[in-house]
Scaffold this active site. Structure first.
Site, PDB file in Angstrom:
ATOM      1  N   TYR A  35       0.827  -1.202   0.000  1.00 24.61           N
ATOM      2  CA  TYR A  35       0.000   0.000   0.000  1.00 24.61           C
ATOM      3  C   TYR A  35       0.862   1.254   0.000  1.00 24.61           C
ATOM      4  O   TYR A  35       2.079   1.184   0.203  1.00 24.61           O
ATOM      5  CB  TYR A  35      -0.963   0.000   1.199  1.00 24.61           C
ATOM      6  CG  TYR A  35      -0.304   0.290   2.528  1.00 24.61           C
ATOM      7  CD1 TYR A  35       0.519  -0.633   3.139  1.00 24.61           C
ATOM      8  CD2 TYR A  35      -0.503   1.513   3.165  1.00 24.61           C
ATOM      9  CE1 TYR A  35       1.126  -0.361   4.356  1.00 24.61           C
ATOM     10  CE2 TYR A  35       0.100   1.795   4.387  1.00 24.61           C
ATOM     11  CZ  TYR A  35       0.908   0.845   4.976  1.00 24.61           C
ATOM     12  OH  TYR A  35       1.519   1.123   6.172  1.00 24.61           O
ATOM     13  N   HIS A 108      -1.044 -21.076   0.157  1.00 23.42           N
ATOM     14  CA  HIS A 108       0.015 -20.113   0.485  1.00 23.42           C
ATOM     15  C   HIS A 108       0.775 -19.635  -0.744  1.00 23.42           C
ATOM     16  O   HIS A 108       1.092 -18.463  -0.868  1.00 23.42           O
ATOM     17  CB  HIS A 108       0.996 -20.718   1.497  1.00 23.42           C
ATOM     18  CG  HIS A 108       0.455 -20.759   2.893  1.00 23.42           C
ATOM     19  ND1 HIS A 108      -0.630 -21.524   3.244  1.00 23.42           N
ATOM     20  CD2 HIS A 108       0.847 -20.114   4.022  1.00 23.42           C
ATOM     21  CE1 HIS A 108      -0.881 -21.360   4.528  1.00 23.42           C
ATOM     22  NE2 HIS A 108      -0.003 -20.505   5.024  1.00 23.42           N
ATOM     23  N   LEU A 209      11.202   1.417   7.160  1.00 24.26           N
ATOM     24  CA  LEU A 209      10.558   1.844   5.921  1.00 24.26           C
ATOM     25  C   LEU A 209      11.283   3.105   5.432  1.00 24.26           C
ATOM     26  O   LEU A 209      11.503   4.025   6.230  1.00 24.26           O
ATOM     27  CB  LEU A 209       9.080   2.179   6.170  1.00 24.26           C
ATOM     28  CG  LEU A 209       8.337   2.568   4.894  1.00 24.26           C
ATOM     29  CD1 LEU A 209       8.006   1.321   4.080  1.00 24.26           C
ATOM     30  CD2 LEU A 209       7.075   3.346   5.205  1.00 24.26           C
TER      31      LEU A 209
END
Ligand code: PLP
Length: 288
Positions: A35, A108, A209
């Site tokens: 996102y 998975h 991040l």
């Protein structure tokens, strides 16, 4: 909520209340997606090229390929369209972009190649933390329980969620994450701190991040001849912090004046923090 509240899901512009994704969506089942969050000021998206670049990097990092004419730039363009559609061309708003590996029977491993990613884009009105930015916020320290690719902006935010909740339960704004004796970043922000007169932040590696605000602020600091040392701050250096502030798309430059119930420095926003707060605010106001 916006007056119209139109969102984009998989090729269609629909009212938020009518937007649908499958219960088999891998974002829902595995948190298998990425996102972005962008800031819009008077209809202009701040640092959109950097966000596009990070979205591409996150998609590559988790091996999700956009199909057809979709690209990071196109999703940002859809965001601009949504700002117009939702009458958010004046004032502040945020744009949320989410891409998952699509909907398929639960397994998975990746679904067959004909399964397209699920794309969701939404805009909402945003009110900056103006008052807290003046007084300064409090934070707690918390173990960093995340995985080894914190540099990718993925939907897997459970350790961040738990750390944020721990902060909230102690009346704090943010949780400062500690991994192996080093302060990495906040649960939803990067941070900078002044130790013995030098401004330090964690280097961009797989433990944090690469925040867009962090990066923009680094450049602005450089222009203002303020040096930044990317030597991580150890938790045993916390008592020596004279200033501490968080950075993030919705956090701007947020002074931290209390950490684990102890004052940071003099217990009020420091001079360097104030200066960088001003510099970022000017940049936001004049962004393209
Ligand atoms: N670190 C983490 C873990 C985040 O979730 C965020 C933003 O959501 C940031 C840092 C700040 O990044 P940015 O400045 O790009 O908003």
């Amino acid at each position: 909520m916006n007056s119209k509240d139109i969102v984009y899901v998989n090729g269609a512009f629909v009212p938020r209340s009518e937007a649908r994704v499958s219960v088999e969506d891998r974002g829902f089942v595995f948190g298998d997606g990425v996102y972005e969050v962008l800031r819009a000021v008077n209809g202009r998206l701040f640092a959109s090229k950097f966000h596009d670049e990070r979205l591409r990097r996150s998609l590559d990092g988790v091996r999700i390929s956009l199909t057809g004419t979709d690209s990071a730039e196109r999703l940002t363009e859809i965001g601009r369209h949504l700002l117009r559609e939702n009458d958010l061309l004046k004032g502040e708003a945020t744009l949320y972009i989410q891409v998952t590996r699509g909907a398929a029977t639960r397994a998975h491993n990746f679904p067959p190649p004909d399964v397209s990613p699920t794309i969701y884009v939404s805009v909402v009105r945003f009110t900056p933390y103006a008052e807290l930015a003046q007084t300064g916020a409090s934070a707690i320290s918390h173990p960093d329980l995340r995985w080894g690719r914190c540099d990718l902006k993925t939907l897997n935010l459970l350790p961040n969620v738990l750390a944020s909740q721990a902060a909230k339960e102690r009346g704090a704004f943010e949780a400062m994450l500690i991994r192996e004796g080093v302060v990495t970043e906040g649960a939803k922000t990067n941070f900078f701190g002044v130790v013995d007169g030098s401004l330090r932040t964690h280097p961009c590696d797989s433990h944090i991040l690469p925040g867009i605000t962090r990066s923009v602020l680094r450049d602005l600091a450089h222009e203002a001849s303020i040096d930044i040392d990317e030597t991580p701050i150890r938790s045993d250096e916390i008592p020596r912090l004279s200033e501490l502030f968080l950075t993030g798309t919705t956090t701007d430059v947020m002074p931290v004046v209390r950490l684990d119930d102890e004052p940071v420095g003099k217990g009020r926003p420091g001079e360097l923090t104030r200066k960088l707060q001003r510099v970022l605010a000017e940049s936001l106001a004049s962004s393209d």
